[in-house]
Motif scaffolding. Sequence first.
Motif, short mmCIF file in Angstrom:
data_model
loop_
_atom_site.label_atom_id
_atom_site.label_comp_id
_atom_site.label_asym_id
_atom_site.label_seq_id
_atom_site.Cartn_x
_atom_site.Cartn_y
_atom_site.Cartn_z
N VAL A 76 4.25 1.16 -6.46
CA VAL A 76 4.96 2.19 -5.68
C VAL A 76 3.97 3.22 -5.14
CG1 VAL A 76 6.65 4.07 -5.87
CG2 VAL A 76 7.17 1.81 -6.82
N ASP A 77 2.98 3.58 -5.96
CA ASP A 77 1.95 4.52 -5.49
C ASP A 77 1.20 3.96 -4.28
OD1 ASP A 77 2.59 6.34 -7.48
OD2 ASP A 77 0.88 5.81 -8.77
N ARG A 78 0.81 2.66 -4.34
CA ARG A 78 0.10 2.04 -3.21
C ARG A 78 0.97 2.02 -1.96
NH1 ARG A 78 -1.50 -1.59 -7.25
NH2 ARG A 78 0.12 -3.05 -6.63
N LEU A 79 2.23 1.66 -2.13
CA LEU A 79 3.15 1.58 -0.99
C LEU A 79 3.39 2.95 -0.37
CD1 LEU A 79 5.71 -1.02 -2.33
CD2 LEU A 79 4.03 -1.36 -0.51
N ARG A 110 1.27 5.60 -0.58
CA ARG A 110 0.01 6.02 0.06
C ARG A 110 -0.19 5.34 1.41
NH1 ARG A 110 -2.23 5.60 -5.05
NH2 ARG A 110 -3.04 3.56 -4.56
N ALA A 111 0.22 4.08 1.50
CA ALA A 111 0.06 3.31 2.74
C ALA A 111 1.12 3.65 3.78
CB ALA A 111 0.07 1.81 2.44
N GLY A 112 2.08 4.49 3.41
CA GLY A 112 3.12 4.92 4.35
C GLY A 112 4.28 3.95 4.51
N HIS A 113 4.42 3.00 3.58
CA HIS A 113 5.50 2.02 3.67
C HIS A 113 6.81 2.52 3.08
CE1 HIS A 113 3.33 -1.39 5.36
NE2 HIS A 113 2.29 -0.91 4.71
N ILE A 114 6.72 3.35 2.05
CA ILE A 114 7.93 3.84 1.40
C ILE A 114 7.80 5.33 1.14
CG2 ILE A 114 8.40 1.62 0.27
CD1 ILE A 114 7.52 3.06 -2.39
#
Length: 163
Positions: free
Chosen positions: A87-90, A92-96
């Motif tokens: 969830v952190d990666r998503l 940070r990447a602006g997906h969620i």
Amino acid sequence: MVTRDDRTDGETRGERVPPADLQAFAVQLRRMNGEVNRLVHTFAAAQGLHPTDVQALGAILDADEPMTPGRLREHLGLTSGAVTACVDRLERAGHIRRSRESTDRRVVHLHYEAGARAAARAFFLPLATAAEAATARCAPEELDAALRFLTALNEELGRDGAR
């Protein structure tokens, strides 16, 4: 349902006959899974994500109600720590984005960001185009049967005992 009574090849009458060879289904499902996995891995690499992150995005997109990290953990079969990292990666990447929309401030909902959804839609356009072309080759009743089969297969695979 086709039975041997419906056939003219002289086989034993009254026995249930599968409409297609189970082996042929398995081969085509593996081929389709391989093609979809190829697309997922390519999308993940292009976005700087892990393929599991893309699975998480799909789960968030397809959820009938707002997805929570706990439900995502259950869906993906990951540990709490692994889901938090995903969830952190998503995020940070602006997906969620995370939100606390409940009266219980401990409840976190996960939302697919509109811009990220558009990027995924554009990337997976070849899959949508292929699906549209394939459906054009089938009669509506064939598509209804295919959808019933895929739904039933997913239900069977989703049972706790099938995992």
